[in-house]
Design an enzyme around this catalytic site. Structure first.
Site, PDB file in Angstrom:
ATOM      1  N   CYS A 113      11.663  24.635   0.847  1.00 42.02           N
ATOM      2  CA  CYS A 113      10.745  24.907   1.951  1.00 42.02           C
ATOM      3  C   CYS A 113      11.484  25.497   3.151  1.00 42.02           C
ATOM      4  O   CYS A 113      11.813  26.679   3.133  1.00 42.02           O
ATOM      5  CB  CYS A 113       9.954  23.647   2.303  1.00 42.02           C
TER       6      CYS A 113
ATOM      7  N   HIS B 117       7.707  22.205  -2.604  1.00 42.09           N
ATOM      8  CA  HIS B 117       8.496  20.967  -2.661  1.00 42.09           C
ATOM      9  C   HIS B 117       8.510  20.472  -4.109  1.00 42.09           C
ATOM     10  O   HIS B 117       7.809  19.508  -4.444  1.00 42.09           O
ATOM     11  CB  HIS B 117       7.880  19.903  -1.757  1.00 42.09           C
TER      12      HIS B 117
ATOM     13  N   GLU C 196      10.476  18.684  -5.526  1.00 42.81           N
ATOM     14  CA  GLU C 196      10.955  17.293  -5.636  1.00 42.81           C
ATOM     15  C   GLU C 196       9.816  16.295  -5.844  1.00 42.81           C
ATOM     16  O   GLU C 196      10.008  15.222  -6.410  1.00 42.81           O
ATOM     17  CB  GLU C 196      11.783  16.904  -4.401  1.00 42.81           C
TER      18      GLU C 196
HETATM   19  N1  GLN Z   1       8.792  24.095   9.129  1.00 41.51           N
HETATM   20  C1  GLN Z   1       8.489  24.934   8.035  1.00 41.51           C
HETATM   21  C2  GLN Z   1       7.016  25.294   7.972  1.00 41.51           C
HETATM   22  O1  GLN Z   1       6.206  24.635   8.559  1.00 41.51           O
HETATM   23  C3  GLN Z   1       8.928  24.317   6.750  1.00 41.51           C
HETATM   24  C4  GLN Z   1       8.191  23.064   6.403  1.00 41.51           C
HETATM   25  C5  GLN Z   1       8.882  22.211   5.398  1.00 41.51           C
HETATM   26  O2  GLN Z   1      10.089  22.340   5.190  1.00 41.51           O
HETATM   27  N2  GLN Z   1       8.178  21.285   4.793  1.00 41.51           N
HETATM   28  O3  GLN Z   1       6.628  26.244   7.325  1.00 41.51           O
END
Ligand code: GLN
Length: 561
Positions: free
Chosen positions: A405, A536, A538
């Site tokens: 992400c 994600h 994970e």
């Molecule tokens: N801050 C970034 C976004 O909002 C990544 C979010 C995250 O890593 N879950 O897109």
């Protein structure tokens, strides 16, 4: 041939398939492992052939866990549906190898919001709406809905907080009501803590006795006590708890601290918790499902692993006062563990606060001792420059890199700055003062932020991505279409894609319409493993089914060592 008799038998067996409920409550203090206990009991019951459905009750007024600070509350675990939940939901999914639904999670805020909205819509037809029965009925309705969805035999309901809290009383009351209505089908398990004060060096049972009395004052008697502590419970204290809390001594389960949470089901079974539960709920073992044999094999992988890996996790959220809180990334940790075990390795994770690199850039060279580098999800500008330094180091020194992400977004920023040469390349999450906003907020997300609309408004939950043939990610997954869970507001800016690709960055997976970049990587000829994903992954790693992307990463770390 269906005879009248078989029909009657079917009817009878349907009638006798009485749904059972196990409530797990906490005594003495929080954080002693109710979630792991609940997951482990579920695992054991699955091995006895039962279908279970776990439910987490969080008594706070937040409508979901989305706006909660992970340093205080741990990881926000996202379901396929996009609901942002407590990290215990991740434990359930991992232990029980299930995908959970929104009805498997509830908070007081969620319940109250629903009841109040219903009242505003005249849903109670002019009646006075009260905590009892309207809140407790709504709680019970959701419990039933979850059980029906999973078509389960037994619901495992973990009530958050500790006995004596003000906030969880209505949930306990809903459980008590269920017990009164179905005395044979409902049981209570208290996970309690037995401290060994340093000055005394003796395990004390009094706090547990008091917690049980408090629970009794709500009209609830525990059937089982799981005695958590640094040590095993001795026979004398077992007797003492049993006598003073009016339960059978064999129903007091000793649960000392152990190395791995995945040992807990096996430990509970040493005290024969499954026969106690089945006896209490008037049930008989269904088909034996290998008696946790597969689980034992998985657990042994940890102790028998031949290889050792050292992986750095670079980000923020790690330091709270004098402590490192890796709880904020529990799913990443577990995903790494599973893939490592299956590759015959044990991996040690080192948590590096990226701000250290900003304060002392020379420290970055310490990264050379690691076999791999991960940048997990994150928010906001703090520590970002340090993260970008770490990504640059991984790229230039050909250390396997996995960006999750924010870890993908910042890898894109790093590439634009240091390879393409757009020195001011950035994400609009940090600043708008740049001529190269390569990661930008999605237009509908901007409205949310402008209106201060933060709750459940990110791009959340499972989305499909199409992978580029021959790419590292496509080879890792072994297929071209994948679905992963998301939680973000920002995206790779389409304006710059062509130039980035020309400079060698490969967008190896996109949304089906091609507009959202879901995976970015460098070709194998340039770097052994430099992969980022907007998702994600994970959240979908399971003990018996390690996540393919994490497994590829671990494989390369091992090969490169
Ligand atoms: N801050 C970034 C976004 O909002 C990544 C979010 C995250 O890593 N879950 O897109």
């Amino acid at each position: 041939m269906i005879t009248e008799k078989t029909k009657a038998n079917e009817k009878e067996s349907k009638k006798s398939k009485q749904h059972k409920y196990i409530f797990v409550v906490g005594g003495v203090m929080s954080g002693v492992g109710k979630g792991i206990a609940t997951s482990s009991i579920g695992k054991i019951l699955q091995s006895k052939g039962f279908k279970v459905n776990p439910i987490k009750v969080d008594p706070y007024l937040n409508v979901d866990a989305g706006n909660m600070n992970p340093t205080e509350h741990g990881e926000v675990f996202v379901l396929d549906s996009g609901l942002e939940t407590d990290q215990d939901m991740g434990n359930y999914e991992r232990f029980l190898e299930m995908d959970l639904i929104s009805d498997d999670y509830m908070t007081s805020g969620m319940i109250y919001k629903h009841v109040i909205e219903k009242e505003r819509n005249l849903g109670y037809r002019g009646k006075c709406v009260e905590a009892i029965p309207h809140i407790t009925d709504e709680i019970a309705r959701r419990w039933k809905k979850s059980a029906e969805h999973h078509n389960s035999d037994i619901s495992l309901i973990e009530i958050g907080g500790t006995i004596g809290d003000y906030q969880n009383i209505l949930f306990i009351e809903a459980a008590r009501t269920l017990k009164i209505r179905h005395p044979q089908d409902v049981m209570f398990i208290m996970v309690s803590y037995l401290p060994v004060p340093g000055t005394l060096g003796e395990m004390k049972t009094r706090p547990t006795q008091n917690a049980v009395r408090q629970l009794n004052s709500y009209g609830v008697q525990p059937d089982v006590i799981i005695a958590r502590g640094t040590h095993s419970l001795d026979a004398k204290r077992k007797e003492k708890i049993a006598f003073s809390c009016a339960i059978l001594p064999e129903n007091v389960i000793s649960a000392p601290d152990i190395k791995s949470v995945y040992d807990v089901p096996l430990n509970f079974e040493k005290d024969r918790i499954s026969s106690i539960i089945l006896k209490t709920l008037h049930m008989r073992t269904k088909a034996h499902n290998g008696e946790l044999e597969d689980w034992k094999k998985f657990v042994e992988k940890r102790t028998k692993a031949k290889h050792k890996l050292n992986i750095a996790v670079v980000g923020k959220y790690f330091d709270t006062g004098d402590f490192v809180l890796s709880d904020a990334y529990v799913s990443v940790i577990e995903a790494i563990k599973f893939s490592s075990y299956w590759k015959d390795a044990n991996t040690e994770l080192t948590w590096i606060n990226s701000k250290d690199y900003e304060a002392n850039p020379k420290l970055i060279n310490d990264l050379k001792k690691f076999d791999g580098i991960i940048v997990p999800g994150g928010f906001g500008e703090s520590g970002v420059e340090g993260v970008i330094m770490a990504i640059k180091y991984a790229r230039e020194n050909k250390i396997p890199y996995l960006g999750l992400c924010y870890g993908m977004q910042l890898a894109v920023v790093e590439y634009c700055r240091n390879v393409i040469g757009w020195k001011d390349a950035t994400t609009s999450e940090i600043t708008n003062k740049s001529s190269h906003i390569v990661i930008d907020i999605m237009p509908d997300q901007k409205k949310n932020l402008d209106n201060g609309n933060y709750g459940a408004t990110m791009r959340l939950g499972a989305y499909v991505a199409l992978l580029k043939e021959g790419s590292i990610v496509a080879k890792s997954y072994g297929k071209k279409e994948v679905s992963e869970r998301h939680r973000h507001r920002y995206e790779v800016n389409l304006e710059y894609i062509k130039e980035m690709e020309k400079a060698g960055l490969v967008f190896s997976g996109t949304s089906p319409d091609g507009k959202l970049m879901e995976y970015a990587e460098l070709p194998k000829s340039v770097h052994p493993f430099f992969v980022g994903t907007q998702a994600h992954p994970e959240f979908k790693a399971r003990p018996m089914h390690p996540h393919p992307l994490f497994t590829s990463f671990i494989e390369v770390c091992l090969k490169n060592k």
